[in-house]
Design an enzyme around this catalytic site. Structure first.
Site, PDB file in Angstrom:
ATOM      1  N   LYS A  50      97.672  54.147  24.432  1.00 30.48           N
ATOM      2  CA  LYS A  50      97.421  52.712  24.661  1.00 30.48           C
ATOM      3  C   LYS A  50      96.732  52.506  26.007  1.00 30.48           C
ATOM      4  O   LYS A  50      97.100  53.149  26.997  1.00 30.48           O
ATOM      5  CB  LYS A  50      98.748  51.948  24.604  1.00 30.48           C
ATOM      6  N   SER A 102     101.364  43.846  20.869  1.00 32.21           N
ATOM      7  CA  SER A 102     100.103  44.098  21.530  1.00 32.21           C
ATOM      8  C   SER A 102      99.587  45.518  21.301  1.00 32.21           C
ATOM      9  O   SER A 102      98.404  45.789  21.528  1.00 32.21           O
ATOM     10  CB  SER A 102     100.237  43.866  23.040  1.00 32.21           C
ATOM     11  N   SER A 126     106.193  44.591  21.119  1.00 30.39           N
ATOM     12  CA  SER A 126     104.843  45.119  20.937  1.00 30.39           C
ATOM     13  C   SER A 126     104.721  46.543  20.419  1.00 30.39           C
ATOM     14  O   SER A 126     103.601  47.012  20.203  1.00 30.39           O
ATOM     15  CB  SER A 126     104.059  45.026  22.244  1.00 30.39           C
TER      16      SER A 126
END
Ligand code: GLN
Length: 497
Positions: free
Chosen positions: A79, A154, A178
Protein backbone atom coordinates in the site's frame (compact mmCIF):
# COMPACT_ATOMS: atom_id res chain seq x y z
CA UNK A 1 -2.42 -24.49 -11.96
CA UNK A 2 -0.78 -21.33 -13.19
CA UNK A 3 1.67 -19.60 -10.88
CA UNK A 4 -0.51 -16.56 -10.26
CA UNK A 5 -3.36 -18.68 -8.87
CA UNK A 6 -1.16 -20.17 -6.16
CA UNK A 7 -1.22 -19.00 -2.58
CA UNK A 8 1.76 -17.27 -0.99
CA UNK A 9 2.38 -20.36 1.16
CA UNK A 10 2.49 -22.56 -1.96
CA UNK A 11 4.76 -20.14 -3.82
CA UNK A 12 7.13 -20.06 -0.84
CA UNK A 13 7.34 -23.86 -0.94
CA UNK A 14 7.89 -23.95 -4.70
CA UNK A 15 10.77 -21.51 -4.38
CA UNK A 16 12.25 -23.25 -1.34
CA UNK A 17 12.19 -26.63 -3.08
CA UNK A 18 13.72 -25.19 -6.23
CA UNK A 19 10.70 -26.04 -8.41
CA UNK A 20 10.40 -22.37 -9.30
CA UNK A 21 12.76 -19.43 -9.02
CA UNK A 22 11.85 -16.13 -7.38
CA UNK A 23 12.51 -14.43 -10.73
CA UNK A 24 10.08 -16.76 -12.51
CA UNK A 25 7.37 -16.19 -9.90
CA UNK A 26 7.91 -12.42 -9.94
CA UNK A 27 7.85 -12.29 -13.75
CA UNK A 28 4.54 -14.20 -13.82
CA UNK A 29 2.98 -11.58 -11.56
CA UNK A 30 4.51 -8.68 -13.51
CA UNK A 31 3.02 -10.20 -16.69
CA UNK A 32 -0.37 -10.42 -15.00
CA UNK A 33 -0.11 -6.77 -13.93
CA UNK A 34 0.77 -5.79 -17.50
CA UNK A 35 -2.23 -7.76 -18.77
CA UNK A 36 -4.98 -6.57 -16.41
CA UNK A 37 -3.97 -3.47 -14.48
CA UNK A 38 -5.06 -1.09 -17.22
CA UNK A 39 -8.61 -2.10 -16.35
CA UNK A 40 -8.22 -2.78 -12.59
CA UNK A 41 -5.89 0.14 -11.77
CA UNK A 42 -4.73 -1.41 -8.52
CA UNK A 43 -1.21 -0.01 -8.68
CA UNK A 44 0.01 3.59 -8.67
CA UNK A 45 3.60 2.52 -9.18
CA UNK A 46 5.14 -0.68 -10.56
CA UNK A 47 8.84 -1.01 -11.17
CA UNK A 48 9.65 -4.32 -12.90
CA UNK A 49 13.41 -3.70 -12.69
CA UNK A 50 13.38 -3.06 -8.95
CA UNK A 51 11.10 -6.07 -8.39
CA UNK A 52 13.20 -8.42 -10.53
CA UNK A 53 16.39 -7.24 -8.82
CA UNK A 54 14.87 -8.17 -5.44
CA UNK A 55 13.86 -11.56 -6.81
CA UNK A 56 17.30 -12.16 -8.28
CA UNK A 57 18.87 -11.37 -4.90
CA UNK A 58 16.72 -14.09 -3.29
CA UNK A 59 17.68 -16.60 -5.99
CA UNK A 60 21.34 -15.71 -5.48
CA UNK A 61 21.13 -16.14 -1.72
CA UNK A 62 19.48 -19.49 -2.21
CA UNK A 63 22.14 -20.57 -4.72
CA UNK A 64 24.77 -19.60 -2.16
CA UNK A 65 23.24 -22.10 0.23
CA UNK A 66 21.51 -19.68 2.61
CA UNK A 67 18.46 -20.98 4.46
CA UNK A 68 15.59 -18.66 3.65
CA UNK A 69 12.28 -18.00 5.39
CA UNK A 70 8.91 -19.42 4.22
CA UNK A 71 8.06 -16.31 2.20
CA UNK A 72 11.42 -15.71 0.52
CA UNK A 73 10.94 -14.82 -3.14
CA UNK A 74 7.17 -14.42 -2.86
CA UNK A 75 5.84 -11.21 -4.47
CA UNK A 76 3.73 -8.72 -2.56
CA UNK A 77 1.73 -5.56 -3.34
CA UNK A 78 2.48 -2.74 -0.90
CA UNK A 79 0.00 0.00 0.00
CA UNK A 80 1.28 3.45 -0.92
CA UNK A 81 0.94 4.65 2.68
CA UNK A 82 4.17 2.85 3.67
CA UNK A 83 7.44 4.64 2.98
CA UNK A 84 9.78 2.88 0.54
CA UNK A 85 13.29 4.15 -0.09
CA UNK A 86 13.42 2.73 -3.63
CA UNK A 87 9.93 3.68 -4.82
CA UNK A 88 7.81 6.84 -4.57
CA UNK A 89 5.33 7.17 -1.71
CA UNK A 90 2.32 9.40 -2.34
CA UNK A 91 -0.56 8.23 -0.14
CA UNK A 92 -2.47 8.79 -3.41
CA UNK A 93 -2.24 12.53 -2.77
CA UNK A 94 -1.14 15.24 -5.14
CA UNK A 95 0.61 16.92 -2.23
CA UNK A 96 3.21 14.13 -2.10
CA UNK A 97 3.75 13.95 -5.84
CA UNK A 98 7.44 13.66 -6.60
CA UNK A 99 8.46 12.90 -3.01
CA UNK A 100 11.02 10.16 -2.48
CA UNK A 101 11.13 8.93 1.12
CA UNK A 102 14.65 8.87 2.57
CA UNK A 103 13.87 5.72 4.56
CA UNK A 104 11.88 2.47 4.68
CA UNK A 105 8.93 1.99 7.04
CA UNK A 106 9.64 -0.72 9.61
CA UNK A 107 7.11 -2.94 7.84
CA UNK A 108 8.78 -2.30 4.46
CA UNK A 109 12.08 -3.26 6.04
CA UNK A 110 10.61 -6.44 7.51
CA UNK A 111 9.14 -7.42 4.14
CA UNK A 112 12.63 -7.09 2.71
CA UNK A 113 14.16 -9.10 5.58
CA UNK A 114 11.63 -11.88 4.91
CA UNK A 115 12.79 -11.92 1.29
CA UNK A 116 9.44 -10.73 -0.06
CA UNK A 117 9.55 -9.11 -3.47
CA UNK A 118 7.77 -5.74 -3.53
CA UNK A 119 6.08 -5.50 -6.95
CA UNK A 120 4.91 -1.93 -6.54
CA UNK A 121 2.72 0.44 -4.56
CA UNK A 122 -1.07 0.22 -4.51
CA UNK A 123 -3.72 2.86 -4.92
CA UNK A 124 -5.71 4.05 -1.92
CA UNK A 125 -8.08 6.76 -0.76
CA UNK A 126 -6.01 9.91 -0.25
CA UNK A 127 -4.29 9.66 3.14
CA UNK A 128 -6.45 6.55 3.80
CA UNK A 129 -9.65 8.61 4.11
CA UNK A 130 -12.47 6.76 2.45
CA UNK A 131 -14.17 3.43 1.84
CA UNK A 132 -14.02 3.11 -1.93
CA UNK A 133 -10.60 4.24 -3.24
CA UNK A 134 -12.46 6.93 -5.18
CA UNK A 135 -10.74 9.63 -3.10
CA UNK A 136 -7.43 8.97 -4.85
CA UNK A 137 -5.73 11.80 -6.74
CA UNK A 138 -4.89 9.17 -9.39
CA UNK A 139 -8.46 8.03 -10.04
CA UNK A 140 -10.43 5.04 -8.73
CA UNK A 141 -9.46 1.36 -8.58
CA UNK A 142 -11.96 -1.15 -9.97
CA UNK A 143 -13.32 -4.27 -8.25
CA UNK A 144 -12.17 -7.37 -10.20
CA UNK A 145 -15.57 -9.02 -9.53
CA UNK A 146 -17.29 -6.23 -11.46
CA UNK A 147 -15.19 -3.40 -12.86
CA UNK A 148 -18.03 -0.91 -12.36
CA UNK A 149 -17.98 -1.49 -8.60
CA UNK A 150 -15.69 -0.14 -5.89
CA UNK A 151 -12.99 -2.45 -4.44
CA UNK A 152 -13.52 -0.98 -0.96
CA UNK A 153 -11.17 1.42 0.71
CA UNK A 154 -8.95 2.83 1.74
CA UNK A 155 -6.77 -0.24 0.91
CA UNK A 156 -8.70 -0.78 -2.34
CA UNK A 157 -5.63 -0.99 -4.55
CA UNK A 158 -4.31 -3.80 -2.36
CA UNK A 159 -7.61 -5.71 -2.32
CA UNK A 160 -8.06 -5.37 -6.07
CA UNK A 161 -4.48 -6.46 -6.79
CA UNK A 162 -4.90 -9.65 -4.74
CA UNK A 163 -8.40 -10.43 -6.04
CA UNK A 164 -7.15 -9.96 -9.63
CA UNK A 165 -4.19 -12.33 -9.03
CA UNK A 166 -1.71 -9.51 -9.59
CA UNK A 167 -0.13 -10.42 -6.24
CA UNK A 168 -0.74 -13.33 -3.85
CA UNK A 169 -1.13 -10.96 -0.92
CA UNK A 170 -0.74 -7.32 0.08
CA UNK A 171 -0.26 -4.89 2.91
CA UNK A 172 -2.99 -2.54 4.10
CA UNK A 173 -3.76 -0.20 6.95
CA UNK A 174 -6.96 -0.16 8.97
CA UNK A 175 -7.99 3.01 10.83
CA UNK A 176 -11.74 2.43 10.76
CA UNK A 177 -12.07 -0.64 8.55
CA UNK A 178 -9.75 -0.04 5.62
CA UNK A 179 -8.40 -3.60 5.53
CA UNK A 180 -11.51 -5.56 6.53
CA UNK A 181 -14.00 -3.67 4.34
CA UNK A 182 -11.98 -3.94 1.08
CA UNK A 183 -11.31 -7.60 1.88
CA UNK A 184 -15.03 -8.22 2.42
CA UNK A 185 -16.17 -6.63 -0.85
CA UNK A 186 -13.54 -8.42 -2.97
CA UNK A 187 -13.87 -11.90 -1.42
CA UNK A 188 -10.56 -11.84 0.48
CA UNK A 189 -9.25 -12.31 4.00
CA UNK A 190 -8.31 -9.04 5.72
CA UNK A 191 -6.96 -8.70 9.22
CA UNK A 192 -6.65 -5.75 11.58
CA UNK A 193 -4.16 -6.82 14.26
CA UNK A 194 -4.32 -5.58 17.82
CA UNK A 195 -3.36 -1.88 17.86
CA UNK A 196 0.37 -1.64 18.55
CA UNK A 197 0.97 -5.18 17.28
CA UNK A 198 2.23 -3.90 13.91
CA UNK A 199 4.54 -0.91 13.61
CA UNK A 200 3.39 2.52 12.46
CA UNK A 201 6.94 3.78 11.89
CA UNK A 202 7.03 5.03 8.30
CA UNK A 203 3.28 4.65 7.86
CA UNK A 204 2.08 8.10 6.81
CA UNK A 205 -0.18 9.05 9.70
CA UNK A 206 -3.94 9.51 9.38
CA UNK A 207 -5.25 9.02 12.95
CA UNK A 208 -2.37 7.83 15.10
CA UNK A 209 -4.40 6.28 17.92
CA UNK A 210 -6.27 4.10 15.39
CA UNK A 211 -3.93 3.37 12.44
CA UNK A 212 -3.06 -0.34 12.27
CA UNK A 213 -1.15 -2.06 9.47
CA UNK A 214 -2.24 -5.57 8.55
CA UNK A 215 -2.43 -8.19 5.77
CA UNK A 216 -4.85 -8.83 2.89
CA UNK A 217 -4.69 -12.29 1.35
CA UNK A 218 -6.65 -14.98 -0.48
CA UNK A 219 -6.40 -17.45 2.42
CA UNK A 220 -6.37 -17.21 6.21
CA UNK A 221 -2.99 -18.98 6.32
CA UNK A 222 -1.40 -16.49 3.91
CA UNK A 223 -2.71 -13.60 6.01
CA UNK A 224 -1.20 -15.22 9.12
CA UNK A 225 2.16 -15.79 7.42
CA UNK A 226 2.35 -12.14 6.40
CA UNK A 227 1.11 -10.97 9.80
CA UNK A 228 3.87 -12.96 11.48
CA UNK A 229 6.52 -11.74 9.03
CA UNK A 230 5.98 -8.03 9.68
CA UNK A 231 4.69 -7.85 13.26
CA UNK A 232 6.44 -7.58 16.58
CA UNK A 233 7.96 -4.90 18.75
CA UNK A 234 9.49 -1.84 17.12
CA UNK A 235 11.44 0.60 19.27
CA UNK A 236 10.84 3.26 16.59
CA UNK A 237 7.09 3.32 17.39
CA UNK A 238 6.21 4.51 20.89
CA UNK A 239 2.88 2.65 20.86
CA UNK A 240 4.36 -0.64 19.66
CA UNK A 241 3.62 -3.52 22.05
CA UNK A 242 6.71 -5.10 23.58
CA UNK A 243 5.35 -8.64 23.76
CA UNK A 244 5.67 -11.76 21.61
CA UNK A 245 3.53 -11.87 18.46
CA UNK A 246 0.51 -14.14 19.07
CA UNK A 247 0.97 -17.57 17.40
CA UNK A 248 -1.14 -16.67 14.39
CA UNK A 249 0.29 -19.16 11.89
CA UNK A 250 -0.18 -22.05 14.27
CA UNK A 251 -3.76 -20.87 14.91
CA UNK A 252 -4.49 -20.64 11.17
CA UNK A 253 -3.29 -24.24 10.79
CA UNK A 254 -5.30 -25.40 13.79
CA UNK A 255 -8.62 -24.17 12.35
CA UNK A 256 -11.14 -25.45 14.89
CA UNK A 257 -13.92 -23.91 16.93
CA UNK A 258 -15.05 -26.84 19.06
CA UNK A 259 -16.17 -25.61 22.48
CA UNK A 260 -15.56 -21.97 21.59
CA UNK A 261 -18.12 -19.42 22.77
CA UNK A 262 -19.20 -17.11 19.93
CA UNK A 263 -21.22 -13.94 20.51
CA UNK A 264 -23.40 -12.43 17.78
CA UNK A 265 -23.40 -8.65 18.22
CA UNK A 266 -27.06 -7.75 18.61
CA UNK A 267 -26.59 -4.13 17.48
CA UNK A 268 -25.20 -5.28 14.10
CA UNK A 269 -27.95 -7.81 13.46
CA UNK A 270 -29.70 -5.98 10.67
CA UNK A 271 -32.25 -3.23 10.15
CA UNK A 272 -32.06 -0.20 7.92
CA UNK A 273 -29.05 -0.11 5.64
CA UNK A 274 -28.30 -3.85 5.71
CA UNK A 275 -28.62 -5.69 2.42
CA UNK A 276 -30.78 -8.85 2.73
CA UNK A 277 -28.18 -10.94 0.88
CA UNK A 278 -25.51 -9.91 3.38
CA UNK A 279 -27.70 -10.90 6.32
CA UNK A 280 -28.64 -14.22 4.71
CA UNK A 281 -24.96 -15.23 4.31
CA UNK A 282 -24.21 -13.98 7.82
CA UNK A 283 -26.98 -16.10 9.35
CA UNK A 284 -25.71 -19.13 7.46
CA UNK A 285 -22.24 -18.50 8.90
CA UNK A 286 -23.73 -18.44 12.40
CA UNK A 287 -25.38 -21.82 11.74
CA UNK A 288 -22.14 -23.14 10.32
CA UNK A 289 -20.23 -22.18 13.46
CA UNK A 290 -22.84 -23.99 15.55
CA UNK A 291 -22.56 -27.09 13.37
CA UNK A 292 -18.77 -27.01 13.87
CA UNK A 293 -19.22 -27.19 17.62
CA UNK A 294 -19.18 -23.55 18.70
CA UNK A 295 -21.63 -22.35 21.29
CA UNK A 296 -23.39 -19.32 19.83
CA UNK A 297 -25.21 -16.71 21.91
CA UNK A 298 -26.45 -13.19 21.26
CA UNK A 299 -24.52 -10.44 23.05
CA UNK A 300 -25.51 -6.81 23.39
CA UNK A 301 -22.90 -4.07 23.02
CA UNK A 302 -25.17 -1.05 23.50
CA UNK A 303 -22.59 1.66 22.83
CA UNK A 304 -21.52 0.27 19.45
CA UNK A 305 -24.35 2.39 18.01
CA UNK A 306 -22.30 5.49 18.85
CA UNK A 307 -19.04 4.21 17.40
CA UNK A 308 -19.50 5.82 13.98
CA UNK A 309 -20.17 9.39 15.27
CA UNK A 310 -17.36 9.07 17.86
CA UNK A 311 -14.95 7.89 15.15
CA UNK A 312 -15.88 10.80 12.87
CA UNK A 313 -14.81 13.23 15.60
CA UNK A 314 -11.69 11.41 16.78
CA UNK A 315 -10.24 10.45 13.38
CA UNK A 316 -10.66 13.93 11.81
CA UNK A 317 -9.27 15.57 14.98
CA UNK A 318 -6.12 13.48 14.80
CA UNK A 319 -5.84 13.95 11.03
CA UNK A 320 -6.11 17.74 11.30
CA UNK A 321 -3.07 17.65 13.52
CA UNK A 322 -1.13 14.99 11.56
CA UNK A 323 -1.65 16.63 8.18
CA UNK A 324 -0.32 19.99 9.37
CA UNK A 325 3.14 18.79 8.31
CA UNK A 326 2.16 19.01 4.62
CA UNK A 327 2.91 22.70 4.34
CA UNK A 328 4.63 22.95 0.98
CA UNK A 329 7.95 23.48 2.72
CA UNK A 330 9.06 19.97 3.59
CA UNK A 331 7.68 17.43 1.13
CA UNK A 332 6.52 17.10 -2.46
CA UNK A 333 4.34 19.77 -4.02
CA UNK A 334 4.96 23.51 -3.63
CA UNK A 335 2.67 26.02 -5.35
CA UNK A 336 3.20 29.74 -5.96
CA UNK A 337 6.80 30.00 -4.78
CA UNK A 338 7.75 32.67 -7.31
CA UNK A 339 9.55 35.09 -5.01
CA UNK A 340 6.59 37.44 -4.65
CA UNK A 341 4.60 35.51 -2.04
CA UNK A 342 4.97 34.99 1.69
CA UNK A 343 5.51 31.57 3.22
CA UNK A 344 1.91 31.62 4.51
CA UNK A 345 0.57 32.31 1.01
CA UNK A 346 2.64 29.48 -0.48
CA UNK A 347 1.40 27.11 2.24
CA UNK A 348 -2.22 28.07 1.60
CA UNK A 349 -1.88 27.70 -2.18
CA UNK A 350 -0.07 24.36 -1.82
CA UNK A 351 -2.64 22.91 0.56
CA UNK A 352 -5.54 24.23 -1.55
CA UNK A 353 -4.18 22.51 -4.63
CA UNK A 354 -2.52 19.49 -3.04
CA UNK A 355 -5.35 18.13 -0.90
CA UNK A 356 -8.56 16.61 -2.25
CA UNK A 357 -12.07 17.46 -1.04
CA UNK A 358 -12.44 14.64 1.49
CA UNK A 359 -9.10 15.44 3.11
CA UNK A 360 -10.08 19.11 3.36
CA UNK A 361 -13.44 18.15 4.86
CA UNK A 362 -11.74 16.05 7.55
CA UNK A 363 -9.17 18.76 8.37
CA UNK A 364 -11.97 21.30 8.81
CA UNK A 365 -14.11 18.94 10.92
CA UNK A 366 -11.16 18.05 13.12
CA UNK A 367 -9.95 21.61 13.55
CA UNK A 368 -13.46 22.60 14.59
CA UNK A 369 -13.85 19.69 17.03
CA UNK A 370 -10.54 20.56 18.70
CA UNK A 371 -11.06 24.31 18.89
CA UNK A 372 -11.37 26.06 22.21
CA UNK A 373 -14.96 26.11 23.41
CA UNK A 374 -15.88 23.01 21.35
CA UNK A 375 -13.20 20.58 22.52
CA UNK A 376 -15.17 19.29 25.53
CA UNK A 377 -18.45 19.06 23.65
CA UNK A 378 -17.05 17.18 20.65
CA UNK A 379 -13.59 15.64 20.97
CA UNK A 380 -13.85 15.14 24.75
CA UNK A 381 -17.29 13.57 24.47
CA UNK A 382 -16.14 11.27 21.67
CA UNK A 383 -13.25 10.06 23.83
CA UNK A 384 -15.74 9.24 26.60
CA UNK A 385 -17.81 7.22 24.13
CA UNK A 386 -14.62 5.44 23.11
CA UNK A 387 -14.17 4.30 26.72
CA UNK A 388 -17.77 3.04 26.85
CA UNK A 389 -17.18 1.01 23.68
CA UNK A 390 -14.04 -0.53 25.17
CA UNK A 391 -16.07 -1.45 28.24
CA UNK A 392 -18.74 -3.08 26.05
CA UNK A 393 -16.00 -5.27 24.55
CA UNK A 394 -14.61 -6.09 28.02
CA UNK A 395 -18.05 -7.13 29.27
CA UNK A 396 -18.76 -9.15 26.11
CA UNK A 397 -15.44 -10.99 26.30
CA UNK A 398 -16.31 -12.12 29.80
CA UNK A 399 -19.18 -14.08 28.25
CA UNK A 400 -17.72 -15.18 24.92
CA UNK A 401 -14.35 -15.90 23.27
CA UNK A 402 -15.06 -14.07 20.01
CA UNK A 403 -17.72 -11.71 18.69
CA UNK A 404 -19.07 -11.87 15.14
CA UNK A 405 -21.00 -9.59 12.77
CA UNK A 406 -21.22 -8.92 9.06
CA UNK A 407 -18.07 -6.99 8.05
CA UNK A 408 -20.03 -4.46 6.01
CA UNK A 409 -23.76 -3.76 5.73
CA UNK A 410 -23.71 -4.05 1.92
CA UNK A 411 -21.69 -5.60 -0.88
CA UNK A 412 -19.56 -3.51 -3.26
CA UNK A 413 -21.50 -0.51 -4.55
CA UNK A 414 -21.20 1.12 -7.98
CA UNK A 415 -18.33 3.56 -8.53
CA UNK A 416 -19.76 7.05 -8.18
CA UNK A 417 -22.86 6.03 -6.19
CA UNK A 418 -21.75 7.41 -2.83
CA UNK A 419 -19.07 9.83 -4.02
CA UNK A 420 -21.21 12.91 -3.29
CA UNK A 421 -22.80 11.52 -0.15
CA UNK A 422 -20.20 11.33 2.62
CA UNK A 423 -22.72 10.02 5.17
CA UNK A 424 -23.60 7.04 2.97
CA UNK A 425 -19.88 6.42 2.41
CA UNK A 426 -19.14 6.53 6.14
CA UNK A 427 -21.77 3.82 6.81
CA UNK A 428 -19.59 1.25 5.04
CA UNK A 429 -17.51 1.06 8.24
CA UNK A 430 -20.41 0.79 10.67
CA UNK A 431 -19.41 -2.68 11.93
CA UNK A 432 -15.63 -2.37 11.73
CA UNK A 433 -15.05 0.88 13.66
CA UNK A 434 -15.65 -0.42 17.23
CA UNK A 435 -12.52 -2.61 17.05
CA UNK A 436 -10.43 0.39 15.97
CA UNK A 437 -11.71 2.50 18.85
CA UNK A 438 -11.00 -0.32 21.34
CA UNK A 439 -7.80 -1.51 19.63
CA UNK A 440 -8.70 -5.21 19.62
CA UNK A 441 -8.03 -7.80 16.89
CA UNK A 442 -10.56 -8.35 14.08
CA UNK A 443 -10.58 -10.25 10.80
CA UNK A 444 -12.87 -10.49 7.79
CA UNK A 445 -13.23 -13.80 5.96
CA UNK A 446 -15.40 -14.50 2.88
CA UNK A 447 -18.75 -16.12 3.71
CA UNK A 448 -20.46 -16.33 0.32
CA UNK A 449 -22.13 -14.27 -2.38
CA UNK A 450 -25.20 -12.10 -1.90
CA UNK A 451 -28.23 -13.32 -3.86
CA UNK A 452 -29.09 -9.88 -5.27
CA UNK A 453 -25.81 -9.17 -7.03
CA UNK A 454 -23.58 -12.29 -6.73
CA UNK A 455 -20.93 -10.19 -4.97
CA UNK A 456 -18.84 -11.29 -1.96
CA UNK A 457 -19.96 -10.95 1.65
CA UNK A 458 -17.57 -10.82 4.62
CA UNK A 459 -17.88 -12.31 8.08
CA UNK A 460 -16.17 -10.27 10.80
CA UNK A 461 -14.62 -12.09 13.78
CA UNK A 462 -13.43 -9.96 16.71
CA UNK A 463 -11.26 -11.06 19.66
CA UNK A 464 -9.75 -9.30 22.69
CA UNK A 465 -6.54 -7.28 22.57
CA UNK A 466 -3.57 -9.59 21.88
CA UNK A 467 -5.84 -12.57 21.12
CA UNK A 468 -5.10 -12.20 17.38
CA UNK A 469 -4.49 -15.93 17.14
CA UNK A 470 -8.10 -16.59 18.09
CA UNK A 471 -9.60 -14.81 15.06
CA UNK A 472 -7.27 -16.77 12.78
CA UNK A 473 -8.33 -20.01 14.38
CA UNK A 474 -12.02 -19.27 13.90
CA UNK A 475 -11.49 -17.70 10.46
CA UNK A 476 -9.59 -20.74 9.24
CA UNK A 477 -12.29 -23.11 10.52
CA UNK A 478 -14.97 -21.14 8.66
CA UNK A 479 -12.80 -20.99 5.54
CA UNK A 480 -12.21 -24.74 5.55
CA UNK A 481 -15.86 -25.63 6.05
CA UNK A 482 -17.07 -23.19 3.39
CA UNK A 483 -14.46 -24.26 0.84
CA UNK A 484 -15.61 -27.86 1.32
CA UNK A 485 -19.14 -26.67 0.62
CA UNK A 486 -18.15 -24.54 -2.40
CA UNK A 487 -15.63 -27.03 -3.74
CA UNK A 488 -12.81 -24.44 -3.64
CA UNK A 489 -12.13 -20.82 -2.81
CA UNK A 490 -14.87 -18.23 -3.21
CA UNK A 491 -12.64 -16.22 -5.54
CA UNK A 492 -12.87 -19.05 -8.10
CA UNK A 493 -16.45 -17.90 -8.66
CA UNK A 494 -15.34 -14.43 -9.80
CA UNK A 495 -15.81 -13.79 -13.53
CA UNK A 496 -12.47 -14.02 -15.35
CA UNK A 497 -10.88 -10.71 -16.25
N1 GLN B 1 -13.54 4.60 5.81
C1 GLN B 1 -13.00 5.08 7.06
C2 GLN B 1 -12.58 6.52 6.90
O1 GLN B 1 -12.75 7.04 5.84
C3 GLN B 1 -11.85 4.23 7.49
C4 GLN B 1 -10.60 4.51 6.76
C5 GLN B 1 -9.44 3.68 7.20
O2 GLN B 1 -9.59 2.67 7.90
N2 GLN B 1 -8.26 4.12 6.84
O3 GLN B 1 -12.11 7.13 7.81
Amino acid sequence: MSIIKKTAAELGELIASGEASAVEVTQAHLDRIAAVDDSVKAFVHVDPDVALAQARAVDDRKAAGETLGPLAGVPIAHKDVFTTSDMPTTCSSKILEGWRPPYDATITQRLREAGLVILGKTNMDEFAMGSSTENSAFGPTHNPWDLNKIPGGSSGGSSAAVAAYEAPFATGTDTGGSIRQPAAVTGLVGMKPTYGGSSRYGVIAFASSLDTPGPLARTVLDAALLHEAFSGHDPMDSTSIDQPVPAVVEAARRADVAGLRVGVVKEFGGGEGYQPGVLARFHEAVELLESLGAKVVEVSCPHFTYALPAYYLIAPSECSSNLARFDGMRYGLRVGDDGTRSAEEVMALTRAEGFGDEVKRRIMLGTYALSSGYYDAYYGKAQQVRTLITRDFDAAFEQVDVLISPTTPTTAFPIGERADDPMAMYLADLCTIPSNLAGNAAISVPCGLADEDSLPVGLQIMAPVLADDRVYRVGAAVEQALQDRWGGPLLAKAPAL
